[in-house]
Design a protein around this motif. Structure first.
Motif, short mmCIF file in Angstrom:
data_model
loop_
_atom_site.label_atom_id
_atom_site.label_comp_id
_atom_site.label_asym_id
_atom_site.label_seq_id
_atom_site.Cartn_x
_atom_site.Cartn_y
_atom_site.Cartn_z
N ASN A 1 -51.93 43.33 -38.46
CA ASN A 1 -51.96 43.70 -39.83
C ASN A 1 -52.57 42.62 -40.58
N LEU A 2 -52.49 41.43 -40.57
CA LEU A 2 -53.11 40.41 -41.30
C LEU A 2 -54.50 40.54 -40.82
N ALA A 3 -54.86 40.73 -39.78
CA ALA A 3 -56.58 40.99 -39.42
C ALA A 3 -57.06 42.35 -40.16
N VAL A 4 -56.31 43.25 -40.02
CA VAL A 4 -56.77 44.60 -40.74
C VAL A 4 -57.00 44.35 -42.36
N MET A 5 -56.11 43.54 -42.87
CA MET A 5 -55.98 43.25 -44.14
C MET A 5 -57.47 42.41 -44.58
N SER A 6 -57.56 41.42 -43.61
CA SER A 6 -58.84 40.68 -43.76
C SER A 6 -60.21 41.43 -43.62
N TYR A 7 -60.17 42.37 -42.77
CA TYR A 7 -61.21 43.44 -42.69
C TYR A 7 -61.33 44.27 -44.13
N ILE B 1 -51.62 39.15 -23.24
CA ILE B 1 -50.95 39.88 -24.65
C ILE B 1 -51.50 38.84 -25.64
N MET B 2 -51.01 37.53 -25.39
CA MET B 2 -51.39 36.55 -26.31
C MET B 2 -52.68 36.60 -26.82
N PHE B 3 -53.72 36.86 -26.12
CA PHE B 3 -55.23 36.82 -26.23
C PHE B 3 -55.39 38.28 -26.99
N CYS B 4 -54.71 39.27 -26.66
CA CYS B 4 -54.85 40.56 -27.43
C CYS B 4 -54.34 40.74 -28.68
N THR B 5 -53.12 40.22 -28.91
CA THR B 5 -52.45 40.43 -30.08
C THR B 5 -52.45 39.02 -31.25
N LEU B 6 -53.07 37.68 -30.64
CA LEU B 6 -53.03 36.72 -31.55
C LEU B 6 -54.39 36.32 -31.46
N VAL B 7 -55.24 35.98 -30.18
CA VAL B 7 -56.60 35.29 -30.53
C VAL B 7 -57.43 36.38 -31.14
N ILE B 8 -57.32 37.70 -30.83
CA ILE B 8 -58.62 38.56 -31.35
C ILE B 8 -58.28 38.57 -32.61
N PRO B 9 -57.07 38.91 -33.09
CA PRO B 9 -57.03 38.82 -34.64
C PRO B 9 -57.27 37.75 -35.44
N LEU B 10 -57.03 36.51 -34.73
CA LEU B 10 -57.50 35.21 -35.46
C LEU B 10 -59.10 35.17 -35.36
N ILE B 11 -59.62 35.49 -34.49
CA ILE B 11 -61.24 35.45 -34.21
C ILE B 11 -61.68 36.54 -35.58
N LEU B 12 -61.14 37.72 -35.43
CA LEU B 12 -61.59 38.80 -36.55
C LEU B 12 -61.53 38.06 -38.05
N ILE B 13 -60.19 37.56 -38.09
CA ILE B 13 -60.03 36.89 -39.44
C ILE B 13 -60.97 35.87 -39.84
N PHE B 14 -61.13 35.03 -38.83
CA PHE B 14 -61.98 33.93 -39.06
C PHE B 14 -63.34 34.36 -39.55
N PHE B 15 -64.01 35.31 -38.57
CA PHE B 15 -65.53 35.79 -39.04
C PHE B 15 -65.63 36.51 -40.45
N THR B 16 -64.50 37.34 -40.75
CA THR B 16 -64.62 38.34 -41.90
C THR B 16 -64.56 36.91 -42.97
N TYR B 17 -63.85 36.16 -42.97
CA TYR B 17 -63.61 35.00 -43.83
C TYR B 17 -64.77 34.28 -44.04
N LEU B 18 -65.63 33.98 -43.02
CA LEU B 18 -66.88 33.38 -43.12
C LEU B 18 -67.83 34.27 -44.02
N LYS B 19 -67.72 35.54 -43.88
CA LYS B 19 -68.44 36.35 -44.60
C LYS B 19 -68.11 36.24 -46.06
N ILE B 20 -66.85 36.32 -46.50
CA ILE B 20 -66.38 36.65 -47.58
C ILE B 20 -66.86 35.25 -48.34
N LEU B 21 -66.45 33.99 -47.52
CA LEU B 21 -67.00 32.67 -48.36
C LEU B 21 -68.32 32.65 -48.48
#
Length: 329
Positions: free
Chosen positions: A112-118, A199-219
């Motif tokens: 959900n937080l990853a979708v919000m960052s997108y 499961i950890m990679f799919c539900t934690l790591v991938i969303p965190l990577i998406l959040i990281f890259f979206t915030y790089l663009k935002i910054l």
């Protein structure tokens, strides 16, 4: 050696005798739960009943608040019962349900937080195309994915846990969790650990990577944009970043407890660390978004003011009726 399907109950050994203080702990815990339910339900109702808030950001927030209710309800009712109980056992089916709910709560929260960052990335970096890219069909698809993906992914893990051969029933926690149950297995559980990592990679790591890259663009847009753009970034992104950091801090506490011996740490502090990710985000997020997002804050103030005026009008009407119906002197 027994199959996990033959286990009747588990013992939660992290509880300790607190005497009459258990009633104080019960009052504190139920107060927190009432606040969590009240705050999250209030914001869900405010978003759902006000058409001005039927925008992507607020709809994703509504999904987040529903998940806060889901995660806290997976913990608090059982916790309240155990605080007052002298025998700290939980039936095996209820224990496995709690494990499933706790783990899916974390997955839904991160996605959900990853979708919000997108969503924030599209709103800030591609404002002219935002409404064409973030349609209601896409919003519905993203929210459905946010919930169904972790729920379905965790079913396989639930099946693997149910097939374990267990050599004990004592869980050193105040609630049931997957790691503690897997530790009770009589044999090597390499396949379960591998699937847990997937499961950890799919539900934690991938969303965190998406959040990281979206915030790089935002910054990048913020630094190159106007003062007004930077203010918009700060006002909409600060609560989101705080939510991510708060949840990640709680998950880090849980991982440290599971992986390292903490024999010298006081019991109460260990309990606090173990429940942090289930209690603090559901308390923190409604406060953070309710106070920082002006549109929600204004709507809540307006709704409470209208409710107060309605009550005042009702009281005046009742008093007038009583005066009209009273006998003349």
């Amino acid at each position: 050696m027994i199959n996990s399907t033959q286990v009747l109950y588990f013992t939660l050994s992290a509880y300790f005798d607190t005497g009459l203080l258990k009633y104080l702990y019960f009052i504190i815990t139920i107060s927190l739960y009432i606040f969590i339910v009240g705050a999250n339900v209030l914001l869900i109702v405010v978003i759902c009943t006000n058409r001005s808030l039927h925008e992507p950001m607020y709809l994703f927030l509504c999904s987040l608040f529903v998940n806060e209710l889901y995660g806290s309800t997976a913990l608090f009712p059982l916790l309240l019962v155990q605080i007052l109980s002298d025998i700290h056992t939980v039936s095996a089916p209820l224990c496995f349900v709690q494990v499933y709910c706790v783990h899916t709560y974390v997955g839904i929260e991160y996605i959900n937080l990853a979708v919000m960052s997108y969503d924030r990335y599209l709103a800030i970096c591609r404002p002219l195309q935002y409404h064409s890219l973030m349609t209601y069909n896409k919003i519905a698809t993203l929210i459905a994915f946010t919930w169904l993906y972790p729920l379905l992914l965790a079913l396989t893990m639930a099946y693997l846990r149910s097939s374990l051969q267990l050599c004990g029933v004592i869980i050193n926690k105040v609630y049931c969790d997957s790691h503690s149950i897997v530790k009770l297995a009589c044999y090597e559980t390499k396949s379960i650990y591998i699937y847990s990592l997937i499961i950890m990679f799919c539900t934690l790591v991938i969303p965190l990577i998406l959040i990281f890259f979206t915030y790089l663009k935002i910054l990048k847009v913020c630094f190159n944009g106007s003062k007004q753009t930077r203010q918009k970034c700060v006002s909409t992104c600060t609560p989101h970043i705080a939510s991510i950091l708060n949840l990640t801090l709680g998950i880090t506490f849980e991982v440290i407890q599971n992986r390292f011996q903490m024999n010298n740490v006081p019991n109460m502090f260990k309990i606090f660390l173990s429940v942090y990710f289930l209690t603090c985000p559901p308390i923190f997020n409604p406060l953070m978004y309710g106070l920082n997002l002006s549109k929600i804050r204004v709507t809540c103030v307006f709704a409470s003011g209208r409710f107060a005026r309605m009550n005042l009008s009702h009281l005046k009407a009742c008093s007038m009726n009583s005066l009209e119906g009273s006998p003349s002197q």
